[in-house]
Design a protein around this motif. Structure first.
Motif, PDB file in Angstrom:
ATOM      1  N   LYS A  43       0.854  -1.191   0.000  1.00 36.37           N
ATOM      2  CA  LYS A  43       0.000   0.000   0.000  1.00 36.37           C
ATOM      3  C   LYS A  43       0.886   1.236   0.000  1.00 36.37           C
ATOM      4  CE  LYS A  43      -2.387  -1.358   3.759  1.00 36.37           C
ATOM      5  NZ  LYS A  43      -3.350  -1.231   4.866  1.00 36.37           N
ATOM      6  N   PRO A  46       0.543   6.485   4.065  1.00 36.80           N
ATOM      7  CA  PRO A  46      -0.457   7.549   4.211  1.00 36.80           C
ATOM      8  C   PRO A  46       0.190   8.934   4.150  1.00 36.80           C
ATOM      9  CG  PRO A  46      -0.097   6.410   6.302  1.00 36.80           C
ATOM     10  CD  PRO A  46       0.702   5.692   5.277  1.00 36.80           C
ATOM     11  N   ALA A  51      -6.058  11.448   8.543  1.00 38.71           N
ATOM     12  CA  ALA A  51      -7.248  11.440   7.680  1.00 38.71           C
ATOM     13  C   ALA A  51      -8.164  10.280   8.032  1.00 38.71           C
ATOM     14  CB  ALA A  51      -6.822  11.348   6.208  1.00 38.71           C
ATOM     15  N   ARG A  52      -9.452  10.497   7.892  1.00 38.75           N
ATOM     16  CA  ARG A  52     -10.457   9.487   8.265  1.00 38.75           C
ATOM     17  C   ARG A  52     -10.325   8.197   7.467  1.00 38.75           C
ATOM     18  NH1 ARG A  52     -15.212  11.296  11.099  1.00 38.75           N
ATOM     19  NH2 ARG A  52     -15.013  13.505  11.558  1.00 38.75           N
ATOM     20  N   GLU A  53      -9.884   8.299   6.209  1.00 40.36           N
ATOM     21  CA  GLU A  53      -9.818   7.093   5.382  1.00 40.36           C
ATOM     22  C   GLU A  53      -8.619   6.197   5.700  1.00 40.36           C
ATOM     23  OE1 GLU A  53      -8.518  10.761   3.364  1.00 40.36           O
ATOM     24  OE2 GLU A  53     -10.500  10.180   3.972  1.00 40.36           O
ATOM     25  N   VAL A  54      -7.724   6.652   6.555  1.00 40.96           N
ATOM     26  CA  VAL A  54      -6.562   5.846   6.955  1.00 40.96           C
ATOM     27  C   VAL A  54      -6.929   5.040   8.198  1.00 40.96           C
ATOM     28  CG1 VAL A  54      -4.160   5.939   7.738  1.00 40.96           C
ATOM     29  CG2 VAL A  54      -4.967   7.579   6.029  1.00 40.96           C
ATOM     30  N   ASP A  55      -6.700   3.725   8.130  1.00 40.69           N
ATOM     31  CA  ASP A  55      -6.978   2.863   9.288  1.00 40.69           C
ATOM     32  C   ASP A  55      -6.085   3.255  10.458  1.00 40.69           C
ATOM     33  OD1 ASP A  55      -8.807   1.356   7.840  1.00 40.69           O
ATOM     34  OD2 ASP A  55      -7.311  -0.150   7.270  1.00 40.69           O
ATOM     35  N   TRP A  56      -6.592   3.043  11.672  1.00 39.34           N
ATOM     36  CA  TRP A  56      -5.817   3.361  12.875  1.00 39.34           C
ATOM     37  C   TRP A  56      -4.489   2.616  12.886  1.00 39.34           C
ATOM     38  CZ3 TRP A  56      -5.790   6.874  16.574  1.00 39.34           C
ATOM     39  CH2 TRP A  56      -6.925   7.661  16.758  1.00 39.34           C
ATOM     40  N   ASP A  58      -2.679   1.476  10.416  1.00 40.92           N
ATOM     41  CA  ASP A  58      -1.741   2.060   9.451  1.00 40.92           C
ATOM     42  C   ASP A  58      -1.219   3.410   9.935  1.00 40.92           C
ATOM     43  OD1 ASP A  58      -2.023  -0.097   7.737  1.00 40.92           O
ATOM     44  OD2 ASP A  58      -3.676   0.844   6.630  1.00 40.92           O
TER      45      ASP A  58
END
Length: 102
Positions: A43, A46, A51-56, A58
Motif C-alpha cells: 500500500k 499515508p 485522515a479518516r480514510e486511513v486505518d488506525w 496504518d
C-alpha cells in the motif's frame, strides 16, 4: 578587524547548513521508510495519517516508524556536526554564530 563579503557569505552558508542538514536527513529517511512501507504492505504510505480514510493501525505504524527513523537520522547528523563549526541545534546556532561572525 574588517570583514569581507565572501567571508560573511561563507559564514552564513555554514550556519544555514547547520539548520538545513538535519531537516534534509529527516525528509530523506521518511522517503526511505515510505519505500519500505510500500514493499511490506503493498500500500502507499499515508500522506496524512490523521485522515479518516486511513486505518488506525496504518496511522499508528506509519507515525511510530517515521518518527523513530526520522529522529535517529536527525540525531546522526547532529552528532556528525557536533565537532565542527556547523551548528546543529538552536543553542549551538547562537553561540557559533557569534564566534563565526566576530
Amino acid at each position: 578587524m574588517k570583514r569581507d563579503a565572501s567571508n560573511t557569505i561563507a559564514t552564513l552558508a555554514i550556519l544555514g547548513a547547520g539548520l538545513v542538514l538535519p531537516m534534509v536527513a529527516a525528509h530523506a529517511s521518511r522517503k526511505v521508510v515510505g519505500l519500505g512501507y510500500r514493499a511490506i504492505t503493498d500500500k502507499k504510505p499515508p500522506r496524512n495519517p490523521a485522515a479518516r480514510e486511513v486505518d488506525w493501525k496504518d496511522a499508528i505504524v506509519w507515525t511510530v516508524v517515521t518518527g523513530a527513523i526520522g529522529g535517529l537520522a536527525r540525531l546522526a547528523v547532529r552528532r556528525a556536526l557536533a565537532p565542527t563549526d556547523v551548528p546543529a541545534e538552536g543553542y549551538d546556532f547562537d553561540e557559533k554564530a557569534k564566534t563565526l561572525l566576530d
